[in-house]
Design a protein around this motif. Sequence first.
Motif, PDB file in Angstrom:
ATOM      1  N   LEU A 148       0.837  -1.198   0.000  1.00  0.00           N
ATOM      2  CA  LEU A 148       0.000   0.000   0.000  1.00  0.00           C
ATOM      3  C   LEU A 148       0.871   1.247   0.000  1.00  0.00           C
ATOM      4  N   THR A 149       0.388   2.272  -0.658  1.00  0.00           N
ATOM      5  CA  THR A 149       1.015   3.595  -0.605  1.00  0.00           C
ATOM      6  C   THR A 149      -0.046   4.596  -0.165  1.00  0.00           C
ATOM      7  N   VAL A 150       0.198   5.215   0.971  1.00  0.00           N
ATOM      8  CA  VAL A 150      -0.766   6.151   1.560  1.00  0.00           C
ATOM      9  C   VAL A 150      -0.350   7.572   1.191  1.00  0.00           C
ATOM     10  N   HIS A 151      -1.291   8.311   0.597  1.00  0.00           N
ATOM     11  CA  HIS A 151      -1.027   9.685   0.178  1.00  0.00           C
ATOM     12  C   HIS A 151      -1.722  10.637   1.152  1.00  0.00           C
ATOM     13  N   LEU A 152      -0.899  11.304   1.967  1.00  0.00           N
ATOM     14  CA  LEU A 152      -1.393  12.254   2.945  1.00  0.00           C
ATOM     15  C   LEU A 152      -0.703  13.599   2.740  1.00  0.00           C
ATOM     16  N   ASP A 153      -1.110  14.569   3.517  1.00  0.00           N
ATOM     17  CA  ASP A 153      -0.471  15.879   3.500  1.00  0.00           C
ATOM     18  C   ASP A 153       1.000  15.711   3.880  1.00  0.00           C
TER      19      ASP A 153
END
Length: 210
Positions: free
Chosen positions: A46-51
């Motif tokens: 998984l790759t989590v895209h957050l601020d």
Amino acid sequence: MAVPAGSAVPGKTRRTVPGWARKSRVVLLVAALALAAFGTTTQTWLTVHLDPQQLGQAAGGDGLQVQGSKAATTVTALALVALAGGLAASIAGKIARWVITAIIVLAAAGIIAAAATVLADPLAAAQGSIAAATGVSGGTADVSVSAFPVLAVVAGSLLAAGGLLVVPAGRYWKSRTKYDAPAAGSASEQAGPVDEIDSWDRLSRGDDPT
């Protein structure tokens, strides 16, 4: 009376082992598939895209990378269980092979279920890693899924099929326990092609396979 060349000796039958039932092949197949499932957990699922400000410098510019061992922790353990089961099948007796087959199939089913859970809800699978990186749990984020969870499902499915081969293939294997091992020098030990694992088993008992 001499027995003509090519004639079968009365009371002795030669049992040919099919290629798919060779002990070395079945054991190596199960071991390879278990290792394949284990190998997927070492990669990014998984790759989590957050601020970026929320993630900090540790995440870099590509988002938060979540390995399979963190997204689906049970896959790693179940793959090792299946690997141990496959190796144990090489020295197990008839009844033990049924138990080992059940263990391998159940482990494979667990791998499939765990990977499918990640595919169904990747955000929930990433919550632990998000909380560790940001200190905040239960938030929302954009999560992208790699191909490795799918590969884990495929490896788990093939592993279950490989585990099911143990019982039918085991009918052609020579027993290796003190309870059901055939007498030394019997025709059943001499029949069929030489199997590397069989030779190792005989050496461990003090016999010379040569």
